[in-house]
Write a protein that holds these residues in place. Structure first.
Motif, PDB file in Angstrom:
ATOM      1  N   VAL A 212      32.957  26.335  72.917  1.00  0.00           N
ATOM      2  CA  VAL A 212      34.140  26.463  72.061  1.00  0.00           C
ATOM      3  C   VAL A 212      33.819  27.315  70.842  1.00  0.00           C
ATOM      4  O   VAL A 212      34.632  28.150  70.410  1.00  0.00           O
ATOM      5  CB  VAL A 212      34.654  25.071  71.650  1.00  0.00           C
ATOM      6  CG1 VAL A 212      35.704  25.179  70.548  1.00  0.00           C
ATOM      7  CG2 VAL A 212      35.242  24.346  72.855  1.00  0.00           C
ATOM      8  N   ILE A 213      32.632  27.126  70.253  1.00  0.00           N
ATOM      9  CA  ILE A 213      32.262  27.941  69.086  1.00  0.00           C
ATOM     10  C   ILE A 213      32.184  29.415  69.476  1.00  0.00           C
ATOM     11  O   ILE A 213      32.599  30.295  68.710  1.00  0.00           O
ATOM     12  CB  ILE A 213      30.928  27.450  68.481  1.00  0.00           C
ATOM     13  CG1 ILE A 213      31.101  26.043  67.900  1.00  0.00           C
ATOM     14  CG2 ILE A 213      30.450  28.404  67.388  1.00  0.00           C
ATOM     15  CD1 ILE A 213      29.826  25.444  67.336  1.00  0.00           C
ATOM     16  N   GLU A 214      31.664  29.715  70.665  1.00  0.00           N
ATOM     17  CA  GLU A 214      31.632  31.112  71.108  1.00  0.00           C
ATOM     18  C   GLU A 214      33.046  31.682  71.168  1.00  0.00           C
ATOM     19  O   GLU A 214      33.293  32.827  70.753  1.00  0.00           O
ATOM     20  CB  GLU A 214      30.951  31.220  72.475  1.00  0.00           C
ATOM     21  CG  GLU A 214      29.449  30.981  72.459  1.00  0.00           C
ATOM     22  CD  GLU A 214      28.665  32.145  71.856  1.00  0.00           C
ATOM     23  OE1 GLU A 214      29.268  33.179  71.512  1.00  0.00           O
ATOM     24  OE2 GLU A 214      27.437  32.011  71.744  1.00  0.00           O
ATOM     25  N   ALA A 228      39.788  30.199  62.862  1.00  0.00           N
ATOM     26  CA  ALA A 228      38.769  30.146  63.911  1.00  0.00           C
ATOM     27  C   ALA A 228      37.373  30.176  63.311  1.00  0.00           C
ATOM     28  O   ALA A 228      36.494  29.395  63.701  1.00  0.00           O
ATOM     29  CB  ALA A 228      38.966  31.307  64.884  1.00  0.00           C
ATOM     30  N   LEU A 229      37.163  31.063  62.365  1.00  0.00           N
ATOM     31  CA  LEU A 229      35.842  31.173  61.746  1.00  0.00           C
ATOM     32  C   LEU A 229      35.480  29.894  61.001  1.00  0.00           C
ATOM     33  O   LEU A 229      34.342  29.425  61.070  1.00  0.00           O
ATOM     34  CB  LEU A 229      35.798  32.366  60.805  1.00  0.00           C
ATOM     35  CG  LEU A 229      34.443  32.628  60.137  1.00  0.00           C
ATOM     36  CD1 LEU A 229      33.378  32.935  61.179  1.00  0.00           C
ATOM     37  CD2 LEU A 229      34.548  33.766  59.132  1.00  0.00           C
ATOM     38  N   GLU A 230      36.431  29.305  60.296  1.00  0.00           N
ATOM     39  CA  GLU A 230      36.144  28.093  59.525  1.00  0.00           C
ATOM     40  C   GLU A 230      35.704  26.953  60.445  1.00  0.00           C
ATOM     41  O   GLU A 230      34.739  26.246  60.142  1.00  0.00           O
ATOM     42  CB  GLU A 230      37.374  27.664  58.729  1.00  0.00           C
ATOM     43  CG  GLU A 230      37.123  26.401  57.904  1.00  0.00           C
ATOM     44  CD  GLU A 230      38.365  25.893  57.202  1.00  0.00           C
ATOM     45  OE1 GLU A 230      38.250  24.907  56.451  1.00  0.00           O
ATOM     46  OE2 GLU A 230      39.451  26.457  57.410  1.00  0.00           O
ATOM     47  N   MET A 231      36.394  26.762  61.566  1.00  0.00           N
ATOM     48  CA  MET A 231      35.994  25.689  62.486  1.00  0.00           C
ATOM     49  C   MET A 231      34.597  25.934  63.031  1.00  0.00           C
ATOM     50  O   MET A 231      33.788  25.001  63.151  1.00  0.00           O
ATOM     51  CB  MET A 231      37.011  25.575  63.620  1.00  0.00           C
ATOM     52  CG  MET A 231      38.311  24.921  63.213  1.00  0.00           C
ATOM     53  SD  MET A 231      39.389  24.540  64.634  1.00  0.00           S
ATOM     54  CE  MET A 231      40.092  26.157  64.968  1.00  0.00           C
ATOM     55  N   ALA A 232      34.284  27.183  63.359  1.00  0.00           N
ATOM     56  CA  ALA A 232      32.955  27.507  63.884  1.00  0.00           C
ATOM     57  C   ALA A 232      31.876  27.276  62.838  1.00  0.00           C
ATOM     58  O   ALA A 232      30.841  26.651  63.118  1.00  0.00           O
ATOM     59  CB  ALA A 232      32.935  28.953  64.371  1.00  0.00           C
ATOM     60  N   ARG A 278      22.090  30.867  70.951  1.00  0.00           N
ATOM     61  CA  ARG A 278      23.038  31.985  70.933  1.00  0.00           C
ATOM     62  C   ARG A 278      24.157  31.752  69.924  1.00  0.00           C
ATOM     63  O   ARG A 278      24.597  32.667  69.232  1.00  0.00           O
ATOM     64  CB  ARG A 278      23.619  32.167  72.342  1.00  0.00           C
ATOM     65  CG  ARG A 278      23.756  33.621  72.779  1.00  0.00           C
ATOM     66  CD  ARG A 278      24.121  33.731  74.229  1.00  0.00           C
ATOM     67  NE  ARG A 278      24.267  35.121  74.641  1.00  0.00           N
ATOM     68  CZ  ARG A 278      24.711  35.485  75.829  1.00  0.00           C
ATOM     69  NH1 ARG A 278      25.062  34.575  76.718  1.00  0.00           N
ATOM     70  NH2 ARG A 278      24.821  36.768  76.137  1.00  0.00           N
ATOM     71  N   VAL A 279      24.626  30.495  69.831  1.00  0.00           N
ATOM     72  CA  VAL A 279      25.680  30.168  68.869  1.00  0.00           C
ATOM     73  C   VAL A 279      25.231  30.478  67.444  1.00  0.00           C
ATOM     74  O   VAL A 279      25.954  31.122  66.672  1.00  0.00           O
ATOM     75  CB  VAL A 279      26.067  28.679  69.002  1.00  0.00           C
ATOM     76  CG1 VAL A 279      26.767  28.186  67.731  1.00  0.00           C
ATOM     77  CG2 VAL A 279      26.979  28.476  70.201  1.00  0.00           C
TER      78      VAL A 279
END
Length: 681
Positions: A212-214, A228-232, A278-279
């Protein structure tokens, strides 16, 4: 006296080789024996790092009296779910359908025709918490088999029919690949499940949502979505600072039992750490976060120091349990937890107080019996002091009895590690990581790839196992080889990836719908052919194959591979808004499709091209972009993306393309960075 498991390559099966239970490995001989004797089959499925598998083994399978009863009335079959994910998937679906839950050890009773009729997971040696004892279960099943055989057969038949109905081919071709609206809908659905306070999604237990982060990072790269960026970022930081992350030795545990990421289930799996490596690399690339960079490097170092095998590949897992020196018994987490007094004995009062503050070691403890799992809730003010304390604690911990290692090599998980290490080595200027990725890939070629181009799933000590590769083995290994090509420029890796993907198209794909199966069309026939597009702890084989097919098509211009990827992604469009947490890798691949993906060809003199670095620290993977680097005309026949790409004014040049239609080439790194939305350093 050893039983039939003594010659297994699976460490999990070997753990049971001295049991008084007369275990059989999975195979036709076991079911023929059950038919000959007229008894049911007990199927027990687990894996080497499974805590409750160990518990049930010690409580029940090492009990001579219980084993005698079991041997007399059943044929007992032991399966390593990591060697046979197809067997595990088929019967786990039955367990979940019948009981509403699943897990390992998985305990299933079968007819000699492999039809399941009674299910469970862990059973205790005595009745407790509403659960019958394992002996009671055996006695009840035996009585039903002897006295109500017709009823047992009817139940088994209904279950098989229900599984067949559930196994109707997913109509991937009935849906279009997800578009912008679908991907936005997935983002909205994820936002509703996002834990604003603790990071991650949902409540306890919390699993690292790597796929999901990818997706979130690729969506941000393509659309600029700050949500999206904030959740990641918040999820990545919460995991990095929590107890799920090994603050001393690097790497991550399987999951956290709580919603705050504090207490892990301590087993450490190769696949989790490959995906999370990778994340964090991609989090660093997106944000420049020093924390993400440190975590990426420490995770890579953990892979090399703790999981690399003498043959150069990577072992599957480290156990959750190890010997507790104080009690003399095996205990979960014993290797990792600390008490304040241990810090004082090691560091002295002053440094112990600093260590306790840094790593949140308290008098009450955050785990069991007053022990604490280490956390790093804030960056230290004095990094030199922190590193010195961390080093001393790490060295002291190394003298404790270490968890056992499941040292079998799984092709799919090594493919994930190859991709992660190759990328990390290139982007963070660590050629040793690229070399490690190449060595692991060489092992897969030498041991897992058969002369007819098929993959074997596992090996151990350089000895190949007998189990055929499943879809994720082909897809993830191809992904690893594509990453190696991007980093090294050696066209052989691209060709090898193409061969694996041709096997996917020939043996795993339903031509009518474009759907994918988890097993090949010539694999062992089970009561149904497993097929699942949703992620579990790893990307589904279905969407992993879609990603590798799409990447290969971007390098080669192959319409056949691109069309197959698009058809496979149809199921993602159907699930994007309803179950985005369980289709994360498919969403990430769909982001690449929406972006083109971008095809980047960099041409320049061979002597000016660093052999183990890409053309700039942040130069590719803008939403799944591909990179090819070569001298003018070099490898053009093998890498069509490089064909007809001349120098510009005698200078190295970069071409940014989509569907092999290219913008004007540029010799200016800043201009290339602007086209890719990154800063080339």
């Amino acid at each position: 006296m050893p039983n039939r498991l003594a010659d297994a390559t699976s460490p999990y099966l070997l753990q049971h080789a001295e049991n008084p239970v007369d275990w059989w490995p999975w195979g036709p001989e076991a079911f023929e024996e059950a038919e000959r004797r007229g008894v049911p089959v007990l199927l027990s499925v687990g894996y080497a790092a499974c805590h409750w598998c160990h518990v049930m083994a010690h409580e029940s399978f090492e009990d001579a009296g219980l084993a005698g009863y079991l041997n007399e009335r059943f044929v007992a079959v032991k399966v390593d779910r990591e060697e046979r994910p197809d067997v595990d998937a088929v019967y786990m679906e039955a367990v979940q359908a019948a009981t509403g839950q699943g897990g390992w050890p998985m305990t299933v009773f079968l007819t000699p025709d492999k039809e399941p009729f009674y299910f469970g997971t862990y059973f205790p040696p005595q009745p407790r918490h509403g659960m019958p004892s394992f002996r009671q279960v055996l006695e009840g099943v035996d009585a039903a088999w002897r006295d109500r055989r017709q009823e047992v057969g009817e139940v088994a038949g209904r279950i098989r029919a229900d599984l067949a109905e559930r196994a109707a081919v997913y109509s991937a071709g009935a849906h279009h690949p997800p578009g912008d609206a679908d991907l936005h809908q997935a983002l909205v659905a994820l936002s509703r499940e996002f834990d604003q306070t603790r990071g991650g999604f949902g409540g306890a237990p919390k699993f690292p949502p790597a796929m999901v982060i990818e997706f979130l990072l690729r969506h941000h790269a393509r659309t600029g979505s700050e949500a999206a960026l904030e959740m990641a970022v918040r999820t990545g930081e919460a995991m990095a600072r929590g107890g799920i992350h090994d603050q001393l030795g690097g790497g991550f545990a399987r999951y956290a039992v709580d919603a705050d990421w504090v207490v892990p289930h301590f087993e450490k799996m190769l696949y989790d750490n490959a995906l999370l490596l990778r994340v964090y690399l991609h989090l660093w690339r997106a944000t420049g976060s020093e924390l993400a960079r440190r975590v990426a490097l420490s995770t890579a170092d953990f892979l090399l120091s703790e999981l690399r095998t003498p043959e150069g590949a990577f072992a599957s897992a480290l156990d959750a349990d190890s010997l507790d020196e104080e009690t003399g018994a095996s205990a979960e987490g014993a290797y990792y937890v600390w008490e304040p007094g241990q810090l004082v004995d090691l560091l002295g009062p002053a440094d112990a107080a600093t260590a306790a503050r840094l790593f949140t070691v308290t008098a009450d403890g955050t785990f069991e019996h007053g022990t604490s799992v280490l956390q790093l809730l804030a960056d230290p003010e004095d990094f030199a002091e922190y590193e010195e304390i961390r080093r001393r604690m790490f060295e002291a911990r190394a003298s404790r009895p270490a968890p056992a290692r499941d040292d079998k090599v799984v092709a799919a998980w090594n493919g994930l590690a190859i991709a992660a290490l190759a990328e990390t080595g290139a982007l963070l200027d660590r050629p040793d990581l690229v070399e490690a990725a190449e060595r692991a890939a060489d092992l897969l070629l030498a041991v897992h790839l058969t002369p007819d181009g098929r993959l074997l799933r596992t090996s151990r000590d350089g000895r190949p196992g007998t189990n055929a590769g499943v879809l994720e083995d082909y897809a993830d290994t191809a992904e690893g080889f594509l990453a190696l090509y991007a980093v090294t420029g050696e066209a052989e890796w691209l060709q090898l990836a193409g061969g694996l993907l041709d096997t996917v198209l020939k043996h795993f794909t339903d031509e009518a719908s474009g759907a994918l199966y988890d097993t090949a069309d010539d694999a062992e026939e089970l009561i149904r052919r497993p097929q699942d597009p949703t992620d579990n702890a790893t990307p589904s084989g279905w969407t992993a194959a879609a990603g590798a097919l799409l990447g290969y098509a971007a390098y080669t211009g192959s319409d056949r591979h691109r069309t197959a990827a698009e058809r496979a992604l149809g199921i993602v469009g159907a699930l994007a808004g309803r179950a985005p947490r369980f289709i994360g890798w498919g969403l990430a691949v769909a982001e690449a499709l929406q972006d083109g993906p971008r095809e980047i060809a960099v041409v320049g003199p061979a002597d000016a091209r660093p052999p183990r670095r890409c053309a700039g620290p942040r130069c590719w993977h803008a939403s799944g972009a591909v990179l090819a680097v070569g001298a003018p005309g070099e490898a053009a026949a093998e890498v069509p993306l490089l064909a007809d790409r001349p120098l510009v004014g005698g200078a190295p040049a970069a071409y940014v393309c989509r569907h092999f239609a290219c913008e004007a080439p540029t010799t200016d790194p800043a201009a290339l960075g602007a086209r890719l939305g990154v800063v080339l350093e």
